[in-house]
Design an enzyme around this catalytic site. Structure first.
Site, PDB file in Angstrom:
ATOM      1  CB  ALA A 118      -0.906   0.001   1.229  1.00  0.00           C
ATOM      2  CE  LYS A 119       5.499   4.979  -0.548  1.00  0.00           C
ATOM      3  NZ  LYS A 119       6.733   4.267  -0.215  1.00  0.00           N
ATOM      4  N   GLY A 120       0.487   5.879   0.441  1.00  0.00           N
ATOM      5  CA  GLY A 120      -0.400   7.031   0.525  1.00  0.00           C
ATOM      6  C   GLY A 120       0.353   8.295   0.209  1.00  0.00           C
TER       7      GLY A 120
END
Ligand code: NAD
Length: 429
Positions: free
Chosen positions: A118-120
């Site tokens: 995941a990444k934000g």
């Protein structure tokens, strides 16, 4: 029957297939022939499981209302919760965050950590915000992505322009909304808040560990080996110190202020002290200044790019005279440079393996938070070394088996693990 690529209609995601996401898709295409019957599931890797775009409105110190665009992408959760950092940068885009999330899936699976990817990010120049504005933005962003993150769902961590303080605000906001203290919702926290010992050095230490493994494979001794390092911050500085302590000669170091060189080896303790006084390596009396571009052509056993992406390109890769390149930075080598280095017989230990020490100790932090039992720094370092060595061994064995580079092998190992999990889980409903 599962859809093959040719049966998939053009979608919004395909239209976005440019830049980092396009590179990632090419990487997946490159490993598909090695996936055997799992190739049936490969479309799983070519689209994120979930991508959330959030509006982050805050009141600025002068009373204006400002809106920032934030993202959280969960690329894959077949092997466990999403895991990956949060980036604050004015150029962040959804497709960049999608690619970074996908690379986290690959990195976590290559290291055999029980995570997806995941990444934000938020499209913001954080230097333009005051500390209270930064806190309000972080808290509102956390609240907005709170619907999909959580200690067993998706665990953010620091990335470019985010740090332990920002992780503390994220943890506090999530906990306030949940009504109970949830230390395991983020990693990279201060030790006072359930952070792990050894986290600061973990990435540089991992770089050094896999460099030693690659050296052994190549029949090179660390003692007396020459090392050239670009980037002398958290990753490059730690890696340089560990090489130096093991008897290697760090002959050149470059940072944003310039390059210093000494064929007999730089004194890394003195150089670290100089950088903390002066803010950069320039002006270091224990070496000679070198034009920046000459760094790449130095005769050396190890070259460690540990600063920025896109540093080894088709313009300089043919000048490289290293035996082994160990990628401390994310994405320092362009695909064209990768091919040039491979043709020259230079071993490249890829970022998804070489710089995975940070996420590995993040995993330890998460495990320690769950059990509320904390390990000594010595235990952390021992476990880190074991995981990094095992990961290197399975990637190197796959590279030999298929006659491919370590980068392609890392993708084969990772994609195989992800798709095996996908296959045995099956599709719901
Ligand atoms: P850092 O900010 O601590 O250090 C960056 C270093 O790069 C500094 O020495 C800086 O002077 C140098 N630098 C900046 N611009 C440069 C330029 N134009 N030319 C030469 N040097 C330049 O950052 P870091 O945490 O050490 O991260 C370095 C790289 O490693 C990044 O690509 C990052 O994404 C990657 N990485 C970091 C971690 C981690 O745990 N810190 C984990 C995985 C990957």
């Amino acid at each position: 029957m599962a859809a093959s690529s040719s049966h998939v209609l053009p979608s919004y995601l395909d239209a976005q297939a440019l830049g980092p996401w396009g590179i990632y898709l090419q990487q997946v295409d490159r490993v598909t022939p090695y996936l055997g019957s799992l190739a049936r599931w490969v479309e799983t890797l070519k689209r994120p499981k979930r991508a959330l775009i959030v509006d982050v409105p805050i009141e600025m110190d002068d009373g204006r209302i400002a809106h920032f665009e934030g993202y959280r992408v969960q690329h894959n959760t077949s092997r466990g919760p999403g895991k990956g950092g949060v980036r604050y940068h004015q150029d962040v885009t959804l497709s960049e965050v999608m690619a970074l999330a996908a690379w986290m899936s690959v990195k976590n699976a290559a290291l055999n950590l029980p995570y997806g990817g995941a990444k934000g990010g938020i499209r913001v120049d954080p230097r333009q915000l005051s500390q209270p504005e930064l806190e309000r933005m972080t808290r509102r962003y956390t609240s907005e992505i709170g619907v999909i993150i959580g200690p067993s769902k998706d665990i953010p961590a620091p990335d470019v322009n985010t740090n332990a303080q920002i992780m503390s605000w994220m943890m506090d906001t999530y906990s306030m909304n949940e009504g109970s203290t949830a230390t395991g919702v983020v990693t990279g926290k201060p030790v006072a808040l359930g952070g792990s010992l050894g986290r600061t050095e973990a990435t540089g230490r991992g770089v050094f560990v896999v460099a030693c493994e690659a050296a052994r494979d190549a029949g090179l001794a660390i003692e007396g080996a020459r090392v050239v390092v670009q980037g002398f911050g958290n990753v490059g500085g730690t890696a340089a110190r560990l090489f130096h302590d093991a008897g290697a000669k760090v002959i050149a170091v470059q940072d944003h202020t310039g390059t210093v060189h000494r064929e007999g080896g730089l004194d890394i303790s003195d150089l670290l002290a100089h950088v903390s006084r002066q803010g950069g390596v320039a002006g270091f009396a224990g070496g000679q200044a070198l034009p920046n571009e000459e760094l790449w052509g130095l005769q050396t056993e190890f070259l460690v790019p540990a600063a920025l992406e896109g540093q080894l390109t088709s313009a300089n890769a043919d000048r490289v005279r290293a035996r082994i390149v160990v990628e401390g930075a994310n994405g320092p080598t362009t695909p064209e440079a990768d091919d040039i280095l491979a043709d020259k017989g230079i071993i490249v230990v890829p970022d998804v393996l070489a710089n995975a020490g940070g996420v590995t100790v993040s995993y330890f932090e998460w495990v320690q938070d769950f059990s509320s039992f904390f390990w000594s720094e010595e235990e952390i370092n021992q476990r880190l070394e074991r995981i990094m060595r095992e990961a290197y061994a399975s990637v190197s064995q796959t590279a030999k088996q298929h006659g491919v580079t370590l980068r392609t092998a890392a993708f084969i190992v990772a994609c195989t693990r992800i798709l095996q999990a996908r296959q045995v889980r099956g599709l719901y409903p």
